[in-house]
Design an enzyme around this catalytic site. Sequence first.
Site, PDB file in Angstrom:
ATOM      1  N   HIS A  18     -11.227  41.281  62.171  1.00  0.00           N
ATOM      2  CA  HIS A  18     -10.564  42.575  62.366  1.00  0.00           C
ATOM      3  C   HIS A  18     -11.060  43.236  63.654  1.00  0.00           C
ATOM      4  O   HIS A  18     -12.251  43.284  63.907  1.00  0.00           O
ATOM      5  CB  HIS A  18     -10.899  43.540  61.223  1.00  0.00           C
ATOM      6  N   ASN A  51     -18.920  37.976  63.407  1.00  0.00           N
ATOM      7  CA  ASN A  51     -18.031  38.799  62.589  1.00  0.00           C
ATOM      8  C   ASN A  51     -18.738  39.381  61.378  1.00  0.00           C
ATOM      9  O   ASN A  51     -18.640  40.576  61.095  1.00  0.00           O
ATOM     10  CB  ASN A  51     -16.826  37.961  62.145  1.00  0.00           C
TER      11      ASN A  51
END
Length: 373
Positions: A150, A180
């Site tokens: 994201h 991440n």
Amino acid sequence: MSVYLEMAIKKRKTSKSWVQLLNQNSLKIILGLVATSSFAIAFGQEKIQQFVSLPSSSNSACLDQFYRDIPPYLAKESLSKNTYPLCFNGFNVMYSGVSKTPLWVAEALTPQRLSQKIPREDSFHEETKVKAEHRATLSDYKASGYDRGHMAPNADMPTKAAQSDSFSLANMVPQAPKNNQQIWRELEEATRAMVTKHKYDVYVVTGPVFTAKKLKTIGKGVIVPTAVFKAVYIPKTGAIGAYYAPNDNSLQVKIVSICYLEEQLDMNLFPQLTEEQKRNTYHLPLTATAVKASKEISYSHWDAESQCAEDVSSDQLTALQKEFKSSSAGSTSNTSQTNASKNGTETIDPNTQDAIVKQLIEALLQYILQLLK
């Protein structure tokens, strides 16, 4: 003389004194009420216009995610090839059909927005607003060794609609797992902590960096970034800077100036800010626990070496704003920030209404007191 008689006489004298006072000031009070009425109308209109543009269009909320409504600008013409300006609930994206990733993702984070806690529900999906040939697919990421990372985090989202939008692949880049799941997660938490602990609005621009001479791809042409960045600006204090992390499992991260990033990206990330502002760099926190409610973010250094992006003309910025407005036409973009009515005019949220009323009452009282002196 009885007690009751004394009380009656005192009451009569008091009433008489009030009548005399009112007679003495009657003209002043009447004039004051007339003037105050006019003042109230003018003051109310002025304050309301600070919060909403009247009249407004149903798609103007798209620009709320940008500081002063101005999007980042792609300074390099080649970056604009096959791009899609996309308005989502709670964030905006400049998507590239070349890299099949966003080039940048913008969010306006506020204490009110982050007070809404939405349980995570994964719903990764392909973005139908993008042409099929430019679209990243779920199969592109399958067994690639990279996470669907994201750029606008799910945890930033205040509504289920915004959460669903955040799982669009238009909001994703191929991200190294440790980057991440650890370093980037901590930086996202630190950014939210700056909002929730200091009670400041924070404008954020996040995205990938493509600087290697030979770039790796996954699936059918999704380009893997060499690094990821998150630029942060806090208007209330002027604190500014950016996180810059190599897209690998090294867990490295550094804090750089906005000008440093602009030189790497060929973008003007905050066209509203001066070069002097963008050369300033603050000690941005690396974790949420590093953010202390009683301690402001301190100054770090001035970047005198990096090449800041060139200024952008007002005509170019206006054209870019129109692209984002057009992209949101017919959609319910940014309902988390502004609720548009069926007539296309914006409503004011209850908290804003209360603030306007409070300011209006206080101003009226001060105005009346001045007239009566």
